[in-house]
Design a protein around this motif. Sequence first.
Motif, PDB file in Angstrom:
ATOM      1  N   ARG A 199     -13.395 -60.733  11.526  1.00 33.31           N
ATOM      2  CA  ARG A 199     -13.560 -61.226  10.157  1.00 33.31           C
ATOM      3  C   ARG A 199     -14.975 -60.924   9.672  1.00 33.31           C
ATOM      4  N   PHE A 200     -15.968 -61.172  10.534  1.00 36.66           N
ATOM      5  CA  PHE A 200     -17.360 -60.901  10.179  1.00 36.66           C
ATOM      6  C   PHE A 200     -17.549 -59.418   9.869  1.00 36.66           C
ATOM      7  N   LEU A 201     -17.050 -58.559  10.741  1.00 36.18           N
ATOM      8  CA  LEU A 201     -17.207 -57.113  10.549  1.00 36.18           C
ATOM      9  C   LEU A 201     -16.481 -56.609   9.301  1.00 36.18           C
ATOM     10  N   ASP A 202     -15.368 -57.267   8.959  1.00 35.73           N
ATOM     11  CA  ASP A 202     -14.603 -56.873   7.769  1.00 35.73           C
ATOM     12  C   ASP A 202     -15.149 -57.483   6.482  1.00 35.73           C
ATOM     13  N   GLY A 203     -16.177 -58.332   6.603  1.00 34.35           N
ATOM     14  CA  GLY A 203     -16.763 -58.953   5.411  1.00 34.35           C
ATOM     15  C   GLY A 203     -15.966 -60.126   4.884  1.00 34.35           C
ATOM     16  N   ARG A 204     -15.069 -60.662   5.713  1.00 36.69           N
ATOM     17  CA  ARG A 204     -14.274 -61.827   5.315  1.00 36.69           C
ATOM     18  C   ARG A 204     -14.950 -63.096   5.830  1.00 36.69           C
ATOM     19  N   PRO A 205     -14.632 -64.255   5.250  1.00 34.80           N
ATOM     20  CA  PRO A 205     -15.216 -65.507   5.738  1.00 34.80           C
ATOM     21  C   PRO A 205     -14.822 -65.776   7.187  1.00 34.80           C
ATOM     22  N   VAL A 206     -15.775 -66.244   7.985  1.00 32.30           N
ATOM     23  CA  VAL A 206     -15.475 -66.570   9.381  1.00 32.30           C
ATOM     24  C   VAL A 206     -14.957 -67.996   9.462  1.00 32.30           C
TER      25      VAL A 206
ATOM     26  N   ARG B  21     -31.999 -71.259  16.878  1.00 33.32           N
ATOM     27  CA  ARG B  21     -31.266 -70.532  15.848  1.00 33.32           C
ATOM     28  C   ARG B  21     -31.836 -69.116  15.783  1.00 33.32           C
ATOM     29  N   LEU B  22     -30.965 -68.136  15.776  1.00 39.12           N
ATOM     30  CA  LEU B  22     -31.379 -66.738  15.773  1.00 39.12           C
ATOM     31  C   LEU B  22     -32.263 -66.399  14.579  1.00 39.12           C
ATOM     32  N   ARG B  23     -31.933 -66.964  13.438  1.00 41.49           N
ATOM     33  CA  ARG B  23     -32.653 -66.618  12.211  1.00 41.49           C
ATOM     34  C   ARG B  23     -34.077 -67.168  12.191  1.00 41.49           C
ATOM     35  N   THR B  24     -34.401 -68.040  13.137  1.00 42.83           N
ATOM     36  CA  THR B  24     -35.768 -68.540  13.232  1.00 42.83           C
ATOM     37  C   THR B  24     -36.710 -67.411  13.617  1.00 42.83           C
ATOM     38  N   SER B  25     -36.257 -66.562  14.523  1.00 39.94           N
ATOM     39  CA  SER B  25     -37.105 -65.462  14.984  1.00 39.94           C
ATOM     40  C   SER B  25     -36.735 -64.112  14.362  1.00 39.94           C
ATOM     41  N   ARG B  26     -35.508 -63.980  13.895  1.00 36.43           N
ATOM     42  CA  ARG B  26     -35.059 -62.713  13.291  1.00 36.43           C
ATOM     43  C   ARG B  26     -34.354 -63.002  11.977  1.00 36.43           C
ATOM     44  N   ARG B  27     -35.106 -62.952  10.910  1.00 35.23           N
ATOM     45  CA  ARG B  27     -34.580 -63.302   9.578  1.00 35.23           C
ATOM     46  C   ARG B  27     -33.435 -62.391   9.124  1.00 35.23           C
TER      47      ARG B  27
ATOM     48  N   PRO C   6     -27.463 -61.956  10.015  1.00 34.43           N
ATOM     49  CA  PRO C   6     -26.606 -62.616   9.024  1.00 34.43           C
ATOM     50  C   PRO C   6     -26.242 -64.044   9.457  1.00 34.43           C
ATOM     51  N   VAL C   7     -26.144 -64.930   8.487  1.00 33.97           N
ATOM     52  CA  VAL C   7     -25.857 -66.338   8.750  1.00 33.97           C
ATOM     53  C   VAL C   7     -24.532 -66.485   9.510  1.00 33.97           C
ATOM     54  N   ASP C   8     -23.504 -65.746   9.103  1.00 32.63           N
ATOM     55  CA  ASP C   8     -22.206 -65.868   9.766  1.00 32.63           C
ATOM     56  C   ASP C   8     -22.278 -65.438  11.230  1.00 32.63           C
TER      57      ASP C   8
ATOM     58  N   ARG D  84     -21.676 -71.187  17.906  1.00 28.45           N
ATOM     59  CA  ARG D  84     -20.409 -71.798  18.323  1.00 28.45           C
ATOM     60  C   ARG D  84     -20.094 -71.424  19.773  1.00 28.45           C
ATOM     61  N   CYS D  85     -20.413 -70.200  20.168  1.00 26.66           N
ATOM     62  CA  CYS D  85     -20.202 -69.775  21.560  1.00 26.66           C
ATOM     63  C   CYS D  85     -21.081 -70.574  22.518  1.00 26.66           C
ATOM     64  N   LEU D  86     -22.221 -71.039  22.046  1.00 29.85           N
ATOM     65  CA  LEU D  86     -23.189 -71.735  22.898  1.00 29.85           C
ATOM     66  C   LEU D  86     -23.079 -73.259  22.828  1.00 29.85           C
ATOM     67  N   GLU D  87     -22.059 -73.767  22.145  1.00 33.40           N
ATOM     68  CA  GLU D  87     -21.889 -75.227  22.046  1.00 33.40           C
ATOM     69  C   GLU D  87     -21.824 -75.852  23.438  1.00 33.40           C
ATOM     70  N   LYS D  88     -22.438 -76.997  23.596  1.00 33.97           N
ATOM     71  CA  LYS D  88     -22.436 -77.677  24.890  1.00 33.97           C
ATOM     72  C   LYS D  88     -21.078 -78.310  25.194  1.00 33.97           C
ATOM     73  N   GLU D  89     -20.428 -78.841  24.178  1.00 34.43           N
ATOM     74  CA  GLU D  89     -19.106 -79.444  24.360  1.00 34.43           C
ATOM     75  C   GLU D  89     -18.045 -78.333  24.327  1.00 34.43           C
ATOM     76  N   PRO D  90     -17.287 -78.168  25.407  1.00 31.48           N
ATOM     77  CA  PRO D  90     -16.281 -77.098  25.440  1.00 31.48           C
ATOM     78  C   PRO D  90     -15.287 -77.155  24.280  1.00 31.48           C
ATOM     79  N   THR D  91     -14.958 -78.347  23.801  1.00 26.36           N
ATOM     80  CA  THR D  91     -13.987 -78.461  22.714  1.00 26.36           C
ATOM     81  C   THR D  91     -14.527 -77.922  21.394  1.00 26.36           C
ATOM     82  N   ARG D  92     -15.843 -77.762  21.286  1.00 24.76           N
ATOM     83  CA  ARG D  92     -16.449 -77.234  20.058  1.00 24.76           C
ATOM     84  C   ARG D  92     -16.639 -75.725  20.105  1.00 24.76           C
TER      85      ARG D  92
END
Length: 87
Positions: free
Chosen positions: A54-61, A14-20, A23-25, A32-40
């Motif tokens: 959506r992230f850049l616009d401040g809307r929910p992802v 998780r990115l936030r483990t090393s870089r607090r 942003p969570v989103d 999600r890009c790194l999911e092992k199952e292609p369908t996910r």
Amino acid sequence: FEALKKIESDEPSRLRTSRRNVPVDLETICLRCLEKEPTRRYPSAAALADDLRRFLDGRPVKAKASSWTERARKWTRRNPAWAALFA
């Protein structure tokens, strides 16, 4: 060979483990890009671009973080012998 085995068996860090300050989103989108199952993963580059916009616009992802139970299920599927030991 070791690196490929690690990629296949381990969940990405998780990115936030090393870089607090990540942003969570944004972390959720990356995972999600790194999911092992292609369908996910995102079904298309356009869907990824939409979530990034959506992230850049401040809307929910649309991507949602994996729950603890989902992460445990993935680990159990990849490590059945260890899971049986713990059970």
